[in-house]
Design an enzyme around this catalytic site. Structure first.
Site, PDB file in Angstrom:
ATOM      1  N   GLU A 261       1.265  -0.725  -5.241  1.00 50.40           N
ATOM      2  CA  GLU A 261       2.117   0.447  -5.410  1.00 50.40           C
ATOM      3  C   GLU A 261       1.519   1.438  -6.403  1.00 50.40           C
ATOM      4  O   GLU A 261       0.847   1.044  -7.362  1.00 50.40           O
ATOM      5  CB  GLU A 261       3.499   0.006  -5.897  1.00 50.40           C
ATOM      6  CG  GLU A 261       4.197  -0.920  -4.920  1.00 50.40           C
ATOM      7  CD  GLU A 261       5.371  -1.674  -5.510  1.00 50.40           C
ATOM      8  OE1 GLU A 261       6.248  -2.107  -4.744  1.00 50.40           O
ATOM      9  OE2 GLU A 261       5.427  -1.847  -6.753  1.00 50.40           O
ATOM     10  N   GLU A 460      10.594  -0.786   3.886  1.00 40.27           N
ATOM     11  CA  GLU A 460      10.420  -2.222   3.701  1.00 40.27           C
ATOM     12  C   GLU A 460      11.672  -2.817   3.070  1.00 40.27           C
ATOM     13  O   GLU A 460      12.424  -2.123   2.375  1.00 40.27           O
ATOM     14  CB  GLU A 460       9.219  -2.522   2.789  1.00 40.27           C
ATOM     15  CG  GLU A 460       7.873  -2.310   3.417  1.00 40.27           C
ATOM     16  CD  GLU A 460       6.737  -2.824   2.538  1.00 40.27           C
ATOM     17  OE1 GLU A 460       7.013  -3.233   1.386  1.00 40.27           O
ATOM     18  OE2 GLU A 460       5.587  -2.806   2.994  1.00 40.27           O
TER      19      GLU A 460
END
Length: 550
Positions: A261, A460
């Site tokens: 991320e 997600e």
């Protein structure tokens, strides 16, 4: 197993800690066919599919923190949201050890059985991390893609697409963790020689989850910079998988930080991913010498040398009540001239890191037919406060008076990238122990930023579960993006495949979920090819029984 080697890098990779150079503003599927009769799946499924045992089968600085992308005031007037006219295809993330530490594909036969089941259920494809610590484990510039080639070839055999995640981060907590995948050993050796390659907080605690972005362009990895090492890795992937790109491998997700991320390791990733974990404020990760040098240079440029000696004072530590801290409390110094300067610099360095990776990824995969994506963390547990401290320490300058996600969306938009985000499965009502938490509020803001920049969105789940409440929340979250007048793209990545997915009850719920997320016409076409709807239902039941682990 054959390895791919790159020539040694040029020694001209050195760069000063001064002003960063500006970046330009832009830089036929095989189908598994089943007969019309009832699907017969005689799967010899080993209980080792999800065990940790290997298979025995075959083989920088930012000197101007007030740039135009540094942040924006909150926007209230939103454009009409885009519409996904073709439904939201569902992908399934594979176990982290789908390719083992030796570079070989794990449990090939049982992985094939799982792929067959996913294809029969109408799943669009799989997502798999390509671990830096596995592929380039032997030496700098020596790449072993053998296990991943097997995996992609197997996906092609069953008509599944592949999302390849360039994973430049550590996985797991340590050698005792079954999911443990460290950075390449030669990188860790360089970190031991120069500890400042790792992020550090004010207490001197260092994180080796990901190399500090403060040395992005410095030749600290045996003559290469981290950005050069990431670029060489992706270039090797492109050259190795050229015949699959745009056809089977349809998307490349570039890792940008811990857990892949775009963020700082403000608190350990395993804590972020642990359900019910106590909400942490996080720690600013700006105390290695490269980050401090950049901060000092930035402070001198604005004529405030005293602001460049360290991070935010009074930010306290991880678990303290934010109202007891001088920096994060409602009337704290986060909203003073120094706080604004520091947060602009800290978040700006993260944006600069993201820009560098977007630039090189776009240059490497442009023209291959594969889409490019990047991921933003779902940090939501102080979303209902004024200062949003856990977002600030992660590098997102997002407060109740400032939109910290729109600059990221604009950056992705310049490279026509897909925005990946989590929290699609989470509800505010489940956060009773942390009343200031708002996963739905966070997701709403991020989705609106994607809509404003016309970005494709990849959702997600944050927690691996298959109850009706969770799956219904995913469908509800998808509607945030999908209603409206314009054409765009939405897909969903279920994280991740494990033995519970193939439990008969879970499997039935999952196949119904895939059907509702997918466009009915697309789903019906798959059923026509594979033997009809009764084939899917009965097949799902048999797959569930075959993959029931005891």
């Amino acid at each position: 197993m054959a390895a791919i080697s790159l020539p040694p890098p040029s020694s001209a990779a050195a760069s000063s800690l001064g002003r960063a150079r500006p970046f330009p503003s832009r830089l036929a599927l095989p189908l598994l066919i089943f007969g019309p009769r009832r699907l017969q799946l005689r799967l010899a499924v080993s209980s080792r599919l999800y065990s940790s045992k290997p298979s025995s089968g075959a083989n920088g600085s930012l000197d101007n923190p007030s740039s135009s992308d540094g942040g924006d005031e909150l926007h209230h007037a939103l454009p009409l949201p885009p519409r996904f006219g073709k439904g939201a295809p569902v992908f399934v993330a594979l176990p982290v050890d789908a390719v083992g530490a030796t570079g070989r594909m794990a449990r090939r036969k049982t992985m094939g059985a799982s792929f067959m089941a996913l294809a029969a259920a109408g799943v669009e494809g799989i997502a798999v991390e390509c671990w830096w610590g596995i592929v380039e484990r032997e030496a700098p510039g020596v790449y072993d893609w053998g296990g991943y080639l097997e995996l992609v070839s197997l996906a092609r055999r069953y008509g599944l697409k592949v999302r390849a995640i360039m994973a430049f981060h550590q996985c797991g907590t340590g050698p005792g963790d079954p999911s443990w995948i460290p950075l390449p050993q030669w990188v860790l050796e360089e970190m031991d020689k120069e500890p400042n390659l790792a992020y550090s907080d004010k207490f001197g605690r260092r994180s080796k989850e990901y190399i500090s972005l403060g040395c992005d362009v410095l030749p600290v990895l045996k003559g290469r910079s981290p950005i050069q090492a990431y670029s060489d890795f992706m270039r090797s992937f492109r050259d190795t998988f050229r015949e699959f790109l745009g056809v089977i491998v349809t998307e490349i997700q570039v890792g940008m930080g811990p857990a892949g991320e775009l963020r700082y390791p403000s608190c350990p990733t395993e804590k972020l991913m642990r359900p019910g974990a106590a909400p942490e404020l996080g720690e600013f990760q700006c105390y290695d010498k490269y980050m401090l040098a950049s901060l000092n240079a930035c402070a001198r440029n604005v004529g405030m040398c005293g602001w460049g000696n360290g991070g935010a004072l009074g930010a306290s530590n991880l678990l303290q009540n934010l109202e007891d801290t001088a920096f994060f409390r409602s009337d704290g110094s986060w909203n003073t001239p120094f706080g604004q300067f520091f947060l602009e610099w800290y978040s700006g360095m993260l944006l600069l890191h993201g820009e560098r990776l977007c630039t090189v990824t776009n240059g490497i995969f442009g023209g291959t037919g594969a889409k490019i994506s990047g991921k933003v963390a779902g940090i939501h547990w102080h979303y209902g406060t004024s200062s949003h401290p856990s977002e600030l320490t992660a590098g997102y300058y997002n407060t109740f008076i400032r939109d910290g996600y729109l600059p990221i969306a604009r950056m992705f938009g310049r490279y026509r990238m897909t925005l990946c985000c989590t929290c699609f499965d989470m509800r505010d009502s489940e956060e009773r122990s942390t009343p200031k938490s708002s996963p739905e509020g966070f997701l709403r803001q991020l989705v609106y930023a994607a809509r404003m920049c016309n970005l494709p969105l990849l959702g997600e789940n944050s927690v691996t579960r298959l109850d009706d409440t969770s799956l219904n929340q995913v469908k509800k979250s998808a509607r945030l993006y999908s209603s409206g007048a314009y054409e765009a793209s939405l897909s969903f990545n279920y994280v991740r495949m494990n033995r519970n997915l193939f439990d008969s009850h879970n499997w039935n719920r999952f196949t119904k979920f895939v059907r509702k997320m997918s466009d009915f016409r697309t789903f019906r076409a798959k059923l026509d090819i594979r033997g009809g709807e009764s084939c899917l239902i009965s097949g799902a039941e048999e797959v569930g029984r075959a993959l029931a682990y005891h």
